[in-house]
Design a protein around this motif. Structure first.
Motif, PDB file in Angstrom:
ATOM      1  N   ARG A 120       0.835  -1.206   0.000  1.00  7.80           N
ATOM      2  CA  ARG A 120       0.000   0.000   0.000  1.00  7.80           C
ATOM      3  C   ARG A 120       0.868   1.253   0.000  1.00  7.80           C
ATOM      4  NH1 ARG A 120      -4.560  -2.474  -1.570  1.00  7.80           N
ATOM      5  NH2 ARG A 120      -5.471  -3.798   0.013  1.00  7.80           N
ATOM      6  N   ASP A 121       2.026   1.160   0.647  1.00 10.13           N
ATOM      7  CA  ASP A 121       2.957   2.289   0.701  1.00 10.13           C
ATOM      8  C   ASP A 121       3.886   2.324  -0.513  1.00 10.13           C
ATOM      9  OD1 ASP A 121       1.858   3.020   3.092  1.00 10.13           O
ATOM     10  OD2 ASP A 121       3.463   2.218   4.343  1.00 10.13           O
ATOM     11  N   ASN A 146       2.013 -11.532  -3.572  1.00 12.46           N
ATOM     12  CA  ASN A 146       2.881 -10.512  -4.160  1.00 12.46           C
ATOM     13  C   ASN A 146       2.395 -10.114  -5.552  1.00 12.46           C
ATOM     14  OD1 ASN A 146       4.425 -10.732  -1.886  1.00 12.46           O
ATOM     15  ND2 ASN A 146       6.062 -11.924  -2.831  1.00 12.46           N
ATOM     16  N   GLU A 147       2.086 -11.116  -6.377  1.00  9.96           N
ATOM     17  CA  GLU A 147       1.623 -10.844  -7.735  1.00  9.96           C
ATOM     18  C   GLU A 147       0.281 -10.121  -7.714  1.00  9.96           C
ATOM     19  OE1 GLU A 147       1.577 -14.635  -9.600  1.00  9.96           O
ATOM     20  OE2 GLU A 147       3.758 -14.713  -9.902  1.00  9.96           O
ATOM     21  N   LYS A 148      -0.575 -10.513  -6.798  1.00  9.34           N
ATOM     22  CA  LYS A 148      -1.894  -9.896  -6.693  1.00  9.34           C
ATOM     23  C   LYS A 148      -1.777  -8.418  -6.344  1.00  9.34           C
ATOM     24  CE  LYS A 148      -6.224 -10.183  -4.085  1.00  9.34           C
ATOM     25  NZ  LYS A 148      -6.949 -10.887  -2.988  1.00  9.34           N
ATOM     26  N   VAL A 153      -2.097  -2.556  -7.729  1.00  8.82           N
ATOM     27  CA  VAL A 153      -1.570  -1.194  -7.827  1.00  8.82           C
ATOM     28  C   VAL A 153      -1.626  -0.696  -9.264  1.00  8.82           C
ATOM     29  CG1 VAL A 153       0.521   0.204  -7.633  1.00  8.82           C
ATOM     30  CG2 VAL A 153      -0.097  -1.359  -5.791  1.00  8.82           C
ATOM     31  N   GLU A 154      -1.266  -1.562 -10.198  1.00  6.38           N
ATOM     32  CA  GLU A 154      -1.274  -1.181 -11.613  1.00  6.38           C
ATOM     33  C   GLU A 154      -2.687  -0.841 -12.089  1.00  6.38           C
ATOM     34  OE1 GLU A 154      -0.093  -3.115 -15.978  1.00  6.38           O
ATOM     35  OE2 GLU A 154       0.465  -4.136 -14.116  1.00  6.38           O
ATOM     36  N   LEU A 155      -3.660  -1.680 -11.722  1.00  9.54           N
ATOM     37  CA  LEU A 155      -5.044  -1.438 -12.119  1.00  9.54           C
ATOM     38  C   LEU A 155      -5.604  -0.176 -11.471  1.00  9.54           C
ATOM     39  CD1 LEU A 155      -6.487  -5.076 -11.963  1.00  9.54           C
ATOM     40  CD2 LEU A 155      -6.158  -3.690 -14.013  1.00  9.54           C
ATOM     41  N   LEU A 156      -5.232   0.046 -10.220  1.00 10.60           N
ATOM     42  CA  LEU A 156      -5.725   1.222  -9.512  1.00 10.60           C
ATOM     43  C   LEU A 156      -5.211   2.504 -10.151  1.00 10.60           C
ATOM     44  CD1 LEU A 156      -7.306   2.439  -7.203  1.00 10.60           C
ATOM     45  CD2 LEU A 156      -5.336   2.064  -5.704  1.00 10.60           C
ATOM     46  N   LYS A 157      -3.954   2.505 -10.545  1.00  8.62           N
ATOM     47  CA  LYS A 157      -3.387   3.685 -11.201  1.00  8.62           C
ATOM     48  C   LYS A 157      -4.117   3.984 -12.508  1.00  8.62           C
ATOM     49  CE  LYS A 157       1.318   3.581  -9.347  1.00  8.62           C
ATOM     50  NZ  LYS A 157       2.759   3.405  -9.671  1.00  8.62           N
TER      51      LYS A 157
END
Length: 205
Positions: A120-121, A146-148, A153-157
């Motif tokens: 998250r950080d 880890n992969e999840k 993060v990528e999808l959220l961005k």
């Protein structure tokens, strides 16, 4: 970690937690070790290191966790230092478990929570599983998680259209919810979420 000199300890000793840094020297634990409970030595070593290192500027970021500037640049701990502390706690636990096999300083559930917080950080340079393996020479299988998290993060961005403010807000809200769930402490979650949204709206005006 308590840094204010105004805080007073009970009986000129610590409050109770073995990593309490209210006092310069933990007389209680030192006395226990001197009286034969030598298995506590790794705990005292870690605790004393935290006392010595807590106010070192190189271990701190200039901002608080909420993004505001910290007093004297002494914000939250850097990712490097956080990983270092975890490594030492696990090493101490491993040493103690040679004579106290059922004693845990940090549970597997808490390790998962730590990895979640790090993701998250946006901390990807350090992996809890790798630190665990270094301490125990055993694999802590967190590959799927880890992969999840990386995909999350990528999808959220992408969903936030590269808006850093929106991304950080959602990250904070997810952190609040996830941490409460992992640690089985959901009390106060609604208030925490409302407070974070209110803080965001004030800054956005």
């Amino acid at each position: 970690v308590v840094t204010s000199k105004e805080h007073k300890s009970c009986g000129q000793s610590r409050f109770g937690c073995w990593v309490c840094t209210v006092v310069k020297k933990d007389k209680s634990m030192t006395a226990l070790i001197e009286n034969g409970l030598t298995w506590l030595t790794p705990l005292l070593k870690v605790r004393n290191e935290l006392v010595d290192e807590r106010n070192l500027i190189e271990n701190r970021l200039p901002q608080r966790r909420n993004g505001t500037d910290a007093i004297n640049g002494m914000g939250t701990y850097t990712s490097k230092y956080r990983a270092s502390v975890l490594k030492r706690v696990l090493a101490a636990q491993h040493t103690i478990q040679k004579t106290k096999p059922h004693l845990e300083l940090i549970t597997n559930q808490e390790l998962v929570a730590i990895q979640t917080i790090w993701y998250r950080d946006l901390i990807f340079d350090y992996k809890v599983s790798e630190i665990y393996k270094e301490a125990y020479n055993l694999n802590l299988d967190m590959k799927d998680q880890n992969e999840k998290r990386e995909k999350e993060v990528e999808l959220l961005k992408k969903s936030c259209n590269d808006s850093e403010k929106d991304f950080n807000l959602i990250q904070d809200l997810l952190t609040l919810q996830k941490n409460k769930s992992l640690l089985n402490r959901k009390r106060g979650l609604k208030d925490d979420i409302e407070n974070r949204i209110e803080e965001f709206l004030k800054k956005d005006k």
